[in-house]
Design an enzyme around this catalytic site. Structure first.
Site, PDB file in Angstrom:
ATOM      1  N   ASP A 105       0.860  -1.185  -0.161  1.00 54.89           N
ATOM      2  CA  ASP A 105      -0.022  -0.076   0.063  1.00 54.89           C
ATOM      3  C   ASP A 105       0.880   1.221  -0.070  1.00 54.89           C
ATOM      4  O   ASP A 105       1.722   1.540   0.844  1.00 54.89           O
ATOM      5  CB  ASP A 105      -1.033  -0.045   1.406  1.00 54.89           C
ATOM      6  CG  ASP A 105      -2.307   0.336   0.909  1.00 54.89           C
ATOM      7  OD1 ASP A 105      -2.374   1.492   0.288  1.00 54.89           O
ATOM      8  OD2 ASP A 105      -3.212  -0.427   1.403  1.00 54.89           O
ATOM      9  N   ASP A 206      -2.958   4.719  -2.516  1.00 54.72           N
ATOM     10  CA  ASP A 206      -4.225   5.133  -1.592  1.00 54.72           C
ATOM     11  C   ASP A 206      -4.775   6.347  -2.199  1.00 54.72           C
ATOM     12  O   ASP A 206      -3.724   7.226  -2.358  1.00 54.72           O
ATOM     13  CB  ASP A 206      -3.720   5.415  -0.270  1.00 54.72           C
ATOM     14  CG  ASP A 206      -4.836   5.621   0.940  1.00 54.72           C
ATOM     15  OD1 ASP A 206      -5.539   4.760   1.066  1.00 54.72           O
ATOM     16  OD2 ASP A 206      -4.797   6.760   1.286  1.00 54.72           O
ATOM     17  N   GLU A 263      -6.393   3.685  -6.107  1.00 52.16           N
ATOM     18  CA  GLU A 263      -7.447   3.893  -5.271  1.00 52.16           C
ATOM     19  C   GLU A 263      -8.209   5.250  -5.927  1.00 52.16           C
ATOM     20  O   GLU A 263      -7.403   6.178  -5.493  1.00 52.16           O
ATOM     21  CB  GLU A 263      -7.668   3.712  -3.875  1.00 52.16           C
ATOM     22  CG  GLU A 263      -8.916   3.857  -2.960  1.00 52.16           C
ATOM     23  CD  GLU A 263      -8.808   4.349  -1.847  1.00 52.16           C
ATOM     24  OE1 GLU A 263      -9.721   3.737  -0.879  1.00 52.16           O
ATOM     25  OE2 GLU A 263      -8.022   5.131  -1.345  1.00 52.16           O
ATOM     26  N   HIS A 349     -10.968  -3.076   3.306  1.00 52.99           N
ATOM     27  CA  HIS A 349     -11.007  -2.952   4.473  1.00 52.99           C
ATOM     28  C   HIS A 349     -11.799  -1.565   4.872  1.00 52.99           C
ATOM     29  O   HIS A 349     -12.013  -1.231   5.996  1.00 52.99           O
ATOM     30  CB  HIS A 349      -9.543  -2.537   5.105  1.00 52.99           C
ATOM     31  CG  HIS A 349      -9.057  -1.356   4.380  1.00 52.99           C
ATOM     32  ND1 HIS A 349      -8.637  -1.577   3.000  1.00 52.99           N
ATOM     33  CD2 HIS A 349      -8.857  -0.172   4.859  1.00 52.99           C
ATOM     34  CE1 HIS A 349      -8.106  -0.232   2.646  1.00 52.99           C
ATOM     35  NE2 HIS A 349      -8.187   0.615   3.503  1.00 52.99           N
ATOM     36  N   ASP A 350     -12.434  -0.982   4.036  1.00 56.28           N
ATOM     37  CA  ASP A 350     -13.392   0.436   3.874  1.00 56.28           C
ATOM     38  C   ASP A 350     -14.923  -0.111   3.717  1.00 56.28           C
ATOM     39  O   ASP A 350     -15.555   0.952   4.074  1.00 56.28           O
ATOM     40  CB  ASP A 350     -12.785   1.480   3.209  1.00 56.28           C
ATOM     41  CG  ASP A 350     -11.588   1.982   3.297  1.00 56.28           C
ATOM     42  OD1 ASP A 350     -11.182   1.785   4.485  1.00 56.28           O
ATOM     43  OD2 ASP A 350     -10.747   2.444   2.387  1.00 56.28           O
TER      44      ASP A 350
HETATM   45  C1  NOJ Z   1      -8.331   5.239   1.719  1.00 59.92           C
HETATM   46  C2  NOJ Z   1      -8.041   3.858   2.628  1.00 59.92           C
HETATM   47  O1  NOJ Z   1      -8.509   2.894   2.051  1.00 59.92           O
HETATM   48  C3  NOJ Z   1      -8.694   4.179   4.050  1.00 59.92           C
HETATM   49  O2  NOJ Z   1      -8.747   3.164   4.850  1.00 59.92           O
HETATM   50  C4  NOJ Z   1      -7.963   5.363   4.652  1.00 59.92           C
HETATM   51  O3  NOJ Z   1      -8.546   6.019   5.648  1.00 59.92           O
HETATM   52  C5  NOJ Z   1      -7.995   6.739   3.619  1.00 59.92           C
HETATM   53  N1  NOJ Z   1      -7.751   6.266   2.213  1.00 59.92           N
HETATM   54  C6  NOJ Z   1      -7.022   7.746   4.116  1.00 59.92           C
HETATM   55  O4  NOJ Z   1      -5.577   7.316   4.054  1.00 59.92           O
END
Ligand code: NOJ
Length: 593
Positions: A105, A206, A263, A349-350
């Site tokens: 990541d 990210d 992302e 994970h989100d």
């Molecule tokens: C995206 C990540 O997947 C998330 O978990 C994170 O809180 C935010 N970006 C900030 O880095």
């Protein structure tokens, strides 16, 4: 079986399947309640058995952990709780020994506020690191603008030392790096080269489409009654994004045989085409959020959202309309095949667990619907991502107390909602539905060991977040002992993708587009081969009227996979009558003249 002639530009990651590990919750090898790198190494054979090719690790770098590692203090150190650099090297070696690739990541839209660059940057306006971040004077004694941050509150925080504000699109502990500064970009490239030279195989980047901000930070639109404005048009897909990505490609990426996935919240097909078109030399694929936002009412009324924060409408309950989901996939499949590349995911994970979200996590339907969702995703064009626990059908969690939750987004939301007078009952209901902690509970390895076998069975050490109490029924041990488990079904899906290049490179079209419950699509290579995939997203039995499909299948069709084992499809009778959450994929003969 298909021949392999369909795609001129093939890449190893086209036919790979990625498995995402959230290291904190994967496996704790030293009994401190926190997953670690040695824990990952110990489970590599399990992942190999599943058949995945690439492992993506959520951040493992040194971090104060305000956002579980997405706030990095030192990009060249391993987080102490996760182990040492020697543990990392051993893990990487063991991965390579098993032909598993590793992607890291890369969190470089922002750092931690404890990163030495930021500590320097704060010191004075003429500090050499000042320009590593975004600083601005206040306006009329207030913030430079009213942009709201992703997890609530403002995007600007005042710093007393120099009397200016710094920008953070996430929490105040995550100041945004200033990519306008060429030295920042060179520092980022150094980090990337360092890990690539160590032997990692790529990056998940990210919020990479946040890196370019509109100069001057223009004020965003403010909805009536809201405290914060919407700054996203000024920092998502910003004016220099493609220039930065092309520079990164030129200076770093093109020198390695790797895979990159950006992302990209707020990126639509147009941006995806620009970013993933190989001729433009940017990234290999992106994660879009379009389909993940389908069951949330972005910027609609919910007392908490209206009055206090800028939390996204993810918290506002909205039922899934399957037709919208089909439209999303159809647009992206048709839009990117031959022009770029899709990433395919239900979970990370989100996001809440997909089986609880768009499947059915009751004991009667959990296994059926998890298999249906897997089928739907894996036969599409793109690279599929499996998130830890998805392969055993792990579900959302319902912790009784807010104190059991760890995620900063969830706890901020709770705080703001309480302040706005929303009832606790209503708040907990949406947390159960959407909290990021739903996917962050420990991996359920065993039904008989304490804490689901996550912490090495040490009774008096509690995991950093509680295990879901359903581990007694849903766990790896049982899945491996049951040949009809979701695990073996996923294994078969992954295997089919390796055997059938049509799954990777075939064309796509949707069938019965307007149907409310059935998602049916075909993958095809004109005149050569065709696959039909069908998924009943509902608990209802549904019959599809399609005599030409019926005829073709009866003549010479072949079943590839299905989630009901009583052979209704194999017997070719009544096979277009779908039972609850039924799914299958079939191969059809192609008529040649
Ligand atoms: C995206 C990540 O997947 C998330 O978990 C994170 O809180 C935010 N970006 C900030 O880095």
């Amino acid at each position: 079986m298909a021949t392999d002639n369909f795609a001129p530009n093939k890449n190893w990651w086209h036919h790979s399947v990625v498995y995402q590990i959230y290291p904190r919750s994967f496996f704790d090898s030293n009994g401190d309640g926190i997953g670690d790198l040695n824990g990952i190494t110990m489970k590599l054979d399990y992942l190999k058995k599943l058949g995945v090719d690439i492992l993506w690790l959520s951040p493992i770098y040194d971090s104060p952990n305000y956002d579980n590692g997405y706030d990095i203090r030192d990009y060249f150190q391993i987080m102490t709780e996760f182990g040492t650099m020697e543990d990392f090297d051993r893990m990487l070696e063991e991965m390579k020994r098993r032909q598993l690739k590793l992607i890291m990541d890369l969190v470089v839209n922002h750092t931690s506020d404890e990163h030495p660059w930021f500590i320097e940057s704060k010191k004075s306006k003429d500090n050499p690191y000042r320009n590593f971040y975004h600083w601005a004077p206040g306006k009329d004694g207030k913030v430079p603008n009213r942009w709201g941050a992703a997890f609530g509150g403002p995007t600007w925080t005042y710093d007393i030392i120099t009397g200016e504000y710094y920008l953070h699109t996430f929490t105040s502990k995550q100041p945004d790096l200033n990519w306008e500064n060429p030295i920042v970009r060179q520092e980022v490239y150094k980090i990337m080269r360092w890990w690539l030279d160590k032997g990692v195989d790529g990056f998940r980047m990210d919020v990479i489409n946040f890196i370019s901000k509109v100069p001057g930070y223009p004020e965003g639109h403010v909805d009536d009654g809201r405290q914060y404005s919407d700054g996203t048009p000024y920092y998502i897909n910003g004016p220099r994004l493609h220039e930065y990505l092309q520079e990164m490609y030129e200076q770093v990426l093109r020198h390695y045989n790797i895979v990159t996935v950006g992302e990209c919240p707020g990126a639509h097909l147009h941006e995806a085409e620009l970013i993933t078109n190989p001729a433009r030399k940017e990234l290999d694929m992106i994660f879009t959020f379009e389909h993940m936002n389908i069951d949330g009412g972005r910027r609609q009324t919910f007392a908490s959202v209206v009055h206090s924060g800028n939390h996204e409408g993810k918290w506002i309950p909205k039922l899934l309309d399957l037709r919208e989901l089909k439209l999303h996939f159809t647009t992206w499949q048709k839009g990117l095949i031959g022009k770029g590349w899709n990433s395919l995911y239900w979970n990370n994970h989100d996001q809440p667990r997909i089986v609880s979200r768009w499947g059915n996590d009751s004991s009667q339907y959990r296994v059926l619907s998890a298999k249906m969702l897997g089928t739907c995703l894996h036969f599409l064009s793109g690279t599929p991502y499996v998130y830890q626990g998805e392969e055993i059908g792990m579900t959302n969690v319902r912790f009784p107390l807010l104190a059991d939750y760890r995620d900063i987004e969830t706890t901020n939301f709770h705080r703001d909602a309480i302040q706005s007078g929303v009832s606790l009952e209503e708040i907990m209901a949406v947390i159960y539905r959407k909290s990021r902690d739903n996917t962050r509970t420990p991996m359920q390895w065993s039904g008989s060991l304490i804490h689901g076998g996550f912490t090495n069975g040490v009774a008096d050490v509690k995991p950093w977040i509680n295990v879901n109490s359903n581990y007694t029924d849903i766990n790896v041990e049982d899945a491996l002992n049951d040949s009809s488990s979701i695990f073996y079904y996923y294994q078969k899906l992954i295997q089919l993708r390796k055997e059938m290049s049509i799954m990777v490179y075939g064309n796509y079209d949707v069938l019965h587009e307007e149907h409310m419950h059935i998602f049916m699509y075909k993958r095809f290579n004109e005149g050569i081969q065709e696959i039909i995939v069908a998924c009943n997203f509902s608990q209802q039995s549904v019959t599809i009227d399609d005599s030409s499909l019926n005829e073709r299948f009866k003549k010479n069709g072949r079943l590839l996979i299905s989630n009901y084992d009583d052979n209704q499809v194999n017997n070719k009778s009544d096979w277009l009558h779908f039972r609850a959450y039924e799914t299958w994929a079939i191969e059809l003969p192609v008529e040649t003249e």
